[in-house]
Write a protein that holds these residues in place. Structure first.
Motif, short mmCIF file in Angstrom:
data_model
loop_
_atom_site.label_atom_id
_atom_site.label_comp_id
_atom_site.label_asym_id
_atom_site.label_seq_id
_atom_site.Cartn_x
_atom_site.Cartn_y
_atom_site.Cartn_z
N MET A 25 0.83 -1.21 0.00
CA MET A 25 0.00 0.00 0.00
C MET A 25 0.86 1.26 0.00
N ASN A 26 0.46 2.26 -0.75
CA ASN A 26 1.23 3.51 -0.82
C ASN A 26 1.20 4.25 0.52
N THR A 27 2.32 4.86 0.83
CA THR A 27 2.41 5.62 2.08
C THR A 27 1.55 6.89 2.00
N ILE A 28 0.86 7.15 3.10
CA ILE A 28 0.04 8.36 3.22
C ILE A 28 0.76 9.32 4.15
N ILE A 29 0.91 10.58 3.73
CA ILE A 29 1.51 11.59 4.61
C ILE A 29 0.39 12.49 5.12
N ALA A 30 0.38 12.63 6.44
CA ALA A 30 -0.69 13.39 7.11
C ALA A 30 -0.07 14.51 7.95
N PRO A 31 0.20 15.67 7.35
CA PRO A 31 0.76 16.77 8.15
C PRO A 31 -0.20 17.16 9.29
N SER A 32 0.38 17.36 10.48
CA SER A 32 -0.44 17.75 11.63
C SER A 32 -0.53 19.27 11.70
N LEU A 33 -1.74 19.78 11.57
CA LEU A 33 -1.97 21.22 11.54
C LEU A 33 -1.75 21.88 12.88
N LEU A 34 -1.54 21.05 13.93
CA LEU A 34 -1.22 21.62 15.25
C LEU A 34 0.01 22.53 15.16
N SER A 35 0.90 22.21 14.24
CA SER A 35 2.14 23.00 14.11
C SER A 35 2.04 24.10 13.06
N CYS A 36 0.86 24.30 12.48
CA CYS A 36 0.76 25.34 11.44
C CYS A 36 0.56 26.71 12.07
N ASP A 37 0.57 27.74 11.24
CA ASP A 37 0.30 29.10 11.70
C ASP A 37 -1.20 29.36 11.56
N PHE A 38 -1.91 29.38 12.70
CA PHE A 38 -3.37 29.49 12.65
C PHE A 38 -3.86 30.88 12.20
N SER A 39 -2.97 31.84 12.12
CA SER A 39 -3.39 33.14 11.57
C SER A 39 -3.37 33.10 10.04
N ARG A 40 -2.89 31.99 9.48
CA ARG A 40 -2.79 31.86 8.01
C ARG A 40 -3.37 30.53 7.54
N ILE A 41 -4.54 30.16 8.05
CA ILE A 41 -4.98 28.80 7.71
C ILE A 41 -5.33 28.63 6.22
N ASN A 42 -5.71 29.72 5.56
CA ASN A 42 -5.94 29.61 4.10
C ASN A 42 -4.65 29.28 3.35
N GLU A 43 -3.60 30.01 3.71
CA GLU A 43 -2.31 29.79 3.02
C GLU A 43 -1.74 28.41 3.37
N GLU A 44 -1.83 28.02 4.64
CA GLU A 44 -1.29 26.70 5.05
C GLU A 44 -2.06 25.59 4.32
N SER A 45 -3.38 25.76 4.20
CA SER A 45 -4.19 24.76 3.51
C SER A 45 -3.84 24.71 2.03
N GLU A 46 -3.65 25.89 1.43
CA GLU A 46 -3.29 25.93 0.01
C GLU A 46 -1.98 25.21 -0.22
N MET A 47 -1.02 25.44 0.67
CA MET A 47 0.28 24.77 0.55
C MET A 47 0.06 23.25 0.56
N LEU A 48 -0.76 22.77 1.51
CA LEU A 48 -0.99 21.31 1.58
C LEU A 48 -1.80 20.82 0.38
N ASN A 49 -2.75 21.63 -0.06
CA ASN A 49 -3.54 21.24 -1.23
C ASN A 49 -2.66 21.05 -2.46
N ASN A 50 -1.62 21.87 -2.55
CA ASN A 50 -0.70 21.79 -3.70
C ASN A 50 0.44 20.83 -3.47
N SER A 51 0.44 20.15 -2.33
CA SER A 51 1.52 19.19 -2.01
C SER A 51 1.02 17.78 -2.28
N SER A 52 1.90 16.81 -2.06
CA SER A 52 1.50 15.40 -2.27
C SER A 52 0.85 14.80 -1.01
N ALA A 53 0.69 15.60 0.05
CA ALA A 53 0.07 15.07 1.28
C ALA A 53 -1.37 14.64 0.99
#
Ligand code: DX5
Ligand code: ZN
Length: 215
Positions: free
Chosen positions: A1-29
């Protein structure tokens, strides 16, 4: 089975959740890992339903909710409504675990059980067939940025054997202290989903780090 990467948003910058989400949306996570802490089961309070709803608006990727909550049962349908796809409860927090797992599944979510570092894998023997996911905690839950516990590799191998013996389709997730050094060894031992908070969000190039974690 292919590995799944699940970044934990606990470490993200909560004042920028749109940008952090966009980064993950454009990543292979594949997954967004969301750590809900109640200040009772763990000695920390993070966030709850409104933040899950907010991330739901930011992504079509899987929302992997990790409930570090003393009594999750009354909130299961609320988390479904907020947009959770996977809902993982703690073995140590659920007196009637089979009932809790059934309730999660009847809401149409994937059901997971997390085990703390001191909880042996064999305690899952009678529930493993009912689970979609087991999350092995490789740190004591409550905080990001802690040191990985080495005994985790042995637990992954034991859990893999238990899953195979029971012909279960359950997958193995590892949460806590996952980094570029231990990721490969965890995958080799049988892990499918790797949660990574500080390794992803504190790195210079989070997107590239996500690719590297996959190996
Ligand atoms: C810890 C949480 C983890 C945490 C992982 O209780 O369940 O998901 O965010 O963070 P790192 O990867 O920094 O150990
Ligand atoms: Zn977590």
């Amino acid at each position: 089975m292919n590995t799944i990467i699940a970044p934990s948003l606990l470490s993200c910058d909560f004042s920028r959740i749109n940008e952090e989400s966009e980064m993950l949306n454009n990543s292979s996570a594949e997954w967004f890992h969301l750590d809900v802490m109640d200040g009772v089961f763990v000695p920390n309070i993070s966030f709850g339903l409104p933040i899950i709803e907010a991330f739901r608006k930011c992504t079509n990727k899987v929302l992997d909710v990790h409930a570090m909550v003393a009594n999750p049962d009354p909130y299961i349908s609320d988390f479904k409504k907020a947009g959770a796809d996977n809902f993982t409860v703690h073995y140590e927090a659920c007196t009637h675990l089979h009932r809790t797992i059934s309730a999660i599944k009847s809401e149409g979510m994937k059901a997971g059980v997390a085990i703390n570092p001191h909880t042996p894998v064999h305690l899952l023997n009678d529930i493993i067939k009912d689970l979609d996911l087991v999350c092995i905690m490789s740190v004591n839950p409550g905080f990001g940025g802690q040191k990985f516990i080495e005994n985790t590799y042995q637990k992954v191998r034991e859990l893999k054997a238990l899953i195979d013996k029971n012909n279960s389709s359950c997958i193995i997730e590892i949460d806590g202290g996952v980094n570029l050094e231990n990721a490969r060894k965890l995958i080799e031992a049988g892990a499918t989903a790797l949660v990574a908070g500080s390794t992803v969000f504190k790195s210079e190039n989070p997107t590239e780090t996500i690719d590297k974690l996959r190996g």
